[in-house]
Enzyme design. Structure first.
Site, mmCIF file in Angstrom:
data_model
loop_
_atom_site.group_PDB
_atom_site.id
_atom_site.type_symbol
_atom_site.label_atom_id
_atom_site.label_comp_id
_atom_site.label_asym_id
_atom_site.label_seq_id
_atom_site.Cartn_x
_atom_site.Cartn_y
_atom_site.Cartn_z
ATOM 1 N N GLN A 197 0.696 -1.099 -0.233
ATOM 2 C CA GLN A 197 -0.095 0.030 -0.015
ATOM 3 C C GLN A 197 0.971 1.345 -0.036
ATOM 4 O OE1 GLN A 197 -3.085 0.439 -0.516
ATOM 5 N NE2 GLN A 197 -3.890 -1.943 -0.142
ATOM 6 N N CYS A 241 -10.613 -7.638 0.007
ATOM 7 C CA CYS A 241 -10.591 -9.125 0.286
ATOM 8 C C CYS A 241 -11.540 -9.466 1.196
ATOM 9 C CB CYS A 241 -9.336 -9.492 0.783
ATOM 10 S SG CYS A 241 -7.849 -8.570 -0.097
HETATM 11 N N1 PLP Z 1 -0.507 -6.611 1.173
HETATM 12 C C1 PLP Z 1 -1.551 -5.597 1.340
HETATM 13 C C2 PLP Z 1 -1.118 -4.609 2.567
HETATM 14 C C3 PLP Z 1 -2.638 -5.317 0.513
HETATM 15 O O1 PLP Z 1 -3.348 -4.121 0.798
HETATM 16 C C4 PLP Z 1 -2.787 -6.253 -0.481
HETATM 17 C C5 PLP Z 1 -3.968 -5.990 -1.258
HETATM 18 O O2 PLP Z 1 -5.148 -5.609 -0.756
HETATM 19 C C6 PLP Z 1 -1.927 -7.216 -0.479
HETATM 20 C C7 PLP Z 1 -1.034 -7.462 0.238
HETATM 21 C C8 PLP Z 1 -2.189 -8.337 -1.314
HETATM 22 O O3 PLP Z 1 -2.212 -7.689 -2.759
HETATM 23 P P1 PLP Z 1 -2.679 -8.774 -4.056
HETATM 24 O O4 PLP Z 1 -3.846 -9.128 -3.881
HETATM 25 O O5 PLP Z 1 -2.496 -7.976 -5.211
HETATM 26 O O6 PLP Z 1 -1.766 -9.873 -4.011
#
Ligand code: PLP
Length: 381
Positions: A180, A325
């Site tokens: 982020q 998510c």
């Molecule tokens: N880490 C953080 C802090 C996130 O906000 C996110 C996604 O929202 C992720 C990891 C995972 O990202 P990705 O779904 O693109 O793998």
């Protein structure tokens, strides 16, 4: 009807037109396999190298210390499981914070299920760990500390550089999930003093399907996928050339625009906060007032559920409760729970996240719609 204002840039960002253009050319023309010896393959390899330089330069790293992955989730898995796999049996303890994204929390739990000891350091009401608590959690058998740089739900920034200073003379590795942070604030691996750092392309105007892990030279880590020898053996699989090229262009854009975009997003964020506070008595900010991403405003609306509010305003605003998510779940977010918010306040929370190009007019429109929806739900007005 006009398109609703998009205030969910922490879920994902639009792909910059420069990125889309570069990817489109790559899809049509640079289809060679970078491992192939003939010119078409070598041209793709050259473009991957250019992108690697651009991404590395954005975070003050050396290009050879960057591993491209399929997403931030994969980069986090590689960091935790890859370091764990390289550890000696007397180093089987891991420290994380209570507000990590599931992409860190889940691999940490996976290690725990395999017999690792796991310490989850609590956060204060602003969502911050204390440096002392993290350092106190470190023991002789600690292999890795993983503390995110910026939280996805409330935007709170963690004192990662201070933690790194405290761990400087130890053999404990430090990973930070900067998914982020990159593209929103200046991120420099040397200033942070970390060993491993996660990047997510689609959080700063690149496409989905591309992430990266910075691995400091000499860090003991092993691959978690097995195949050919791509990415110095750490991430086998033919490179996603168009997405990598796009990530490189996004990194160049971020480097050029960051200072100005940072200020613009902060202004929009604070404008929105002021507009909402002026009309909604009892509105409360979640997260750290100062140590926070410039684009993130997480506020709890009194007397209503955040999801009901967003549903009522959905013709005008796109935003989310908790992280994307968890969308669809009505249980209060684990992050807000870890910060000690009571259930009602946690259920009233809405995350509004601005982008580089969010305008003042969009903020005014979104604020008016949210206030209107809140009055309707809270008072039937
Ligand atoms: N880490 C953080 C802090 C996130 O906000 C996110 C996604 O929202 C992720 C990891 C995972 O990202 P990705 O779904 O693109 O793998």
């Amino acid at each position: 009807m006009s398109v609703p204002v998009y205030l969910d840039h922490n879920a994902t960002t639009p792909v910059a037109s420069e990125v889309a253009e570069a990817m489109s050319i790559a899809l049509r023309k640079s289809f060679g396999n970078p491992s192939s010896a003939y010119p078409l393959g070598q041209a793709a390899a050259e473009q991957v190298a250019v992108a690697r330089n651009a991404v590395a330069s954005l975070i003050g790293a050396k290009a050879e210390n960057l591993v491209f992955t399929g997403c931030a989730t994969e980069a986090n898995n590689l960091a935790l499981l890859g370091v764990a796999s390289a550890c000696t049996p007397n180093k089987r303890h891991l420290v994380i914070s209570a507000v990590e994204h599931p992409a860190v929390m889940a691999p940490a739990r996976q290690l725990e299920a395999q017999g690792w000891r796991l310490t989850i350091v609590p956060v204060d009401e602003a969502g911050r760990v204390s440096v002392e608590a993290v350092v106190d959690a470190v023991r002789p058998d600690t292999a890795l500390v993983s503390i995110m740089l910026a939280n996805n739900e409330v935007g709170t920034l963690q004192p990662v550089a201070d933690i790194a200073k405290q761990l400087d003379n130890s053999d404990v590795l430090l990973h930070t999930d900067a998914a982020q942070a990159v593209g929103k604030i200046a991120v420099d691996v040397e200033a942070l003093g970390i060993d491993l750092l996660t990047i997510a392309g689609h959080k700063f105007q690149a496409s989905k399907g591309i992430g990266a892990l910075y691995v400091r030279q000499g860090t003991p880590i092993r691959q978690i996928l097995f195949g050919a020898n791509h990415e110095r053996g750490l991430r086998p699989g033919t490179e996603n050339v168009p997405a990598i090229i796009g990530l490189g262009v996004a990194a160049e854009l971020a480097a050029k625009r960051l200072a100005q975009a940072n200020t613009a997003m902060r202004d929009r964020r604070d404008q929105l906060h002021q507009l909402l506070s002026a009309s909604i008595p009892g509105l409360s900010l979640n997260g750290h007032f100062e140590a926070r991403l410039p684009n993130t405003l997480n506020v709890s609306f009194p007397y209503v559920s955040g999801q009901a509010l967003l549903n009522a305003a959905s013709d005008t605003v796109m935003a989310s409760v908790g992280s994307a998510c968890h969308a669809g779940e009505s249980a209060p977010s684990g992050v807000l729970g870890a910060m000690g918010l009571d259930t009602q306040r946690a259920l009233g929370a809405v995350r509004l996240s601005m982008g580089w190009d969010t305008t003042q007019d969009e903020i005014a429109t979104a604020a008016a719609a949210l206030v209107h929806a809140w009055r309707h739900l809270a008072y039937g007005a």
